[in-house]
Enzyme design. Sequence first.
Site, PDB file in Angstrom:
ATOM      1  N   GLN A 112       0.838  -1.210   0.000  1.00  0.00           N
ATOM      2  CA  GLN A 112       0.000   0.000   0.000  1.00  0.00           C
ATOM      3  C   GLN A 112       0.876   1.264   0.000  1.00  0.00           C
ATOM      4  O   GLN A 112       0.611   2.225   0.711  1.00  0.00           O
ATOM      5  CB  GLN A 112      -0.932   0.000   1.208  1.00  0.00           C
ATOM      6  CG  GLN A 112      -2.185  -0.845   1.012  1.00  0.00           C
ATOM      7  CD  GLN A 112      -3.118  -0.269  -0.055  1.00  0.00           C
ATOM      8  OE1 GLN A 112      -3.199   0.935  -0.269  1.00  0.00           O
ATOM      9  NE2 GLN A 112      -3.834  -1.141  -0.747  1.00  0.00           N
ATOM     10  N   SER A 113       1.894   1.279  -0.823  1.00  0.00           N
ATOM     11  CA  SER A 113       2.852   2.391  -0.815  1.00  0.00           C
ATOM     12  C   SER A 113       2.243   3.702  -1.309  1.00  0.00           C
ATOM     13  O   SER A 113       1.731   3.777  -2.433  1.00  0.00           O
ATOM     14  CB  SER A 113       4.046   2.021  -1.699  1.00  0.00           C
ATOM     15  OG  SER A 113       4.855   3.146  -1.948  1.00  0.00           O
ATOM     16  N   ASN A 114       2.356   4.739  -0.481  1.00  0.00           N
ATOM     17  CA  ASN A 114       1.964   6.086  -0.913  1.00  0.00           C
ATOM     18  C   ASN A 114       2.969   6.646  -1.914  1.00  0.00           C
ATOM     19  O   ASN A 114       2.608   7.358  -2.847  1.00  0.00           O
ATOM     20  CB  ASN A 114       1.916   7.031   0.294  1.00  0.00           C
ATOM     21  CG  ASN A 114       0.893   6.600   1.316  1.00  0.00           C
ATOM     22  OD1 ASN A 114      -0.298   6.563   1.021  1.00  0.00           O
ATOM     23  ND2 ASN A 114       1.347   6.267   2.519  1.00  0.00           N
TER      24      ASN A 114
END
EC number: 4.4.1.15
Length: 332
Positions: free
Chosen positions: A72-74
Site C-alpha cells: 500500500q505504498s503512498n
Amino acid sequence: MFDDLPRAPLATLPTPLETAAPMPNSAARLWVKRDDLTGLGGGGNKARKLEFLCGDALEAGARSLITVGAAQSNHCRMTAAAGARLGLEVHLILSGDAPEPPGTETGNQLLSKMFGAQMHYTGAAESHWGQLEIAREALTDQLAGEGLAPYSIPIGGSTAVGGLGYAAAFVELIDQCEAADRMPSAIVFTSSSGGTHAGLLAGRAALIASGRLTADTAPDVVAIGVAKGVVMGLPDIAELADGVLDLMGVAARVDPNDIEVDGRWIGDDYAVPTAAGDAAVEWAAMANGLLVDRTYSGKGLSGLLGLAAEGRWSADDDVVFIHTGGWPALFA
Ligand SMILES: *Cc1c(COP(=O)(O)O)cnc(C)c1O
C-alpha cells in the site's frame, strides 16, 4: 538555495499551516503542516521529493520511472501520478502478491493503476525491503536494455535529490512560523526511509548557517520511526542530510547531536497497527476532522501525543506536526 536545481512543478505549495484542537494531555499548542494537501495524486510528502527527483529525471532524458514500495505504498501512488503528469512510463515494484481475483485492488494500489502504472508484485513479505531493491535493479537493467531510459528511484525517494524537497519545506515552514510570529519548539513527523528527516535537517542547518536561525532558536526536528530496517542508522541520516546540503551549495554540516529518531511508537512492525496509533487516528478525526492513516501519519501523531503526555513541552511551546499524508490507505 534551490533556484538553480532542476525541479518539476508537481506539488501545490505552500501547504497550509493550521492550528489543531487542544491536545488531550498537554497544554502545548499544536499546529499541523498540511503536507497531506500537496495535491499530486492524492497528496502526501512524496510530492515534494518527486519535484526534484522528476526534475533530475527529465534533465537526464529519462523516459520512464521505476520505484519500489510496500503493498500500500503512498510513494508508489504519487510516483505513478507524477509519471502521468509528465508523460513518463511508470513501473512499480511492490511487496506481496497481485490481488485475487484480478481487478480487486483497493486504496493506493487502485489509485496507482488508475494513474496508469505497471504493477510488478514480488511476493515479498511486507517489510523485506532488500528483496524489493534487488528486483528494482533487475528491472532497471531490463528497461535500459529495451531503450526506455529508466530513472530508478530507491525506496521512499530518499536520495539526496529527493531530500531537497524537505529542505525547501523546512524553509517554507519557517517563513510561515515567522509570519505567524511563533517559532515552534519542535517539528514532529512520521519517518521511514529517512529522506524527509534528512531534508528537514539540511534545511535547518542551512538556515542556521545563514544566520536566520540560531542553534537555540531553531526548532528540534523529531522523527517518529515507523519502519524497522528502513529507519536508517543515525550516521546514514547525517550522510544523506550532508548530501542535500552539498546539492544546495551550503558548506554547513548537520550536527549529529541534532538527529533524533524516536522508535518507541512502531509497535510490532511496519504496517501493524498499534492501540496508540489507532487512538491518534480517532483523535485526529473526531477532534480535528483530519484523516491520518494507521501505518504512517497515525503512528507518527501517536508519537507526538505520547511525547507531549510525557511532558516534553509546556504551555509556552508550539509544536508542529507535519502531516505527511497516507489517507488513501484508509480505504484498503
Ligand atoms: C513515505 C511516508 C512517510 C515517511 O517519509 P520518509 O521520507 O520515507 O521517511 C511518512 N508518511 C507517509 C504517509 C508516507 O507515505
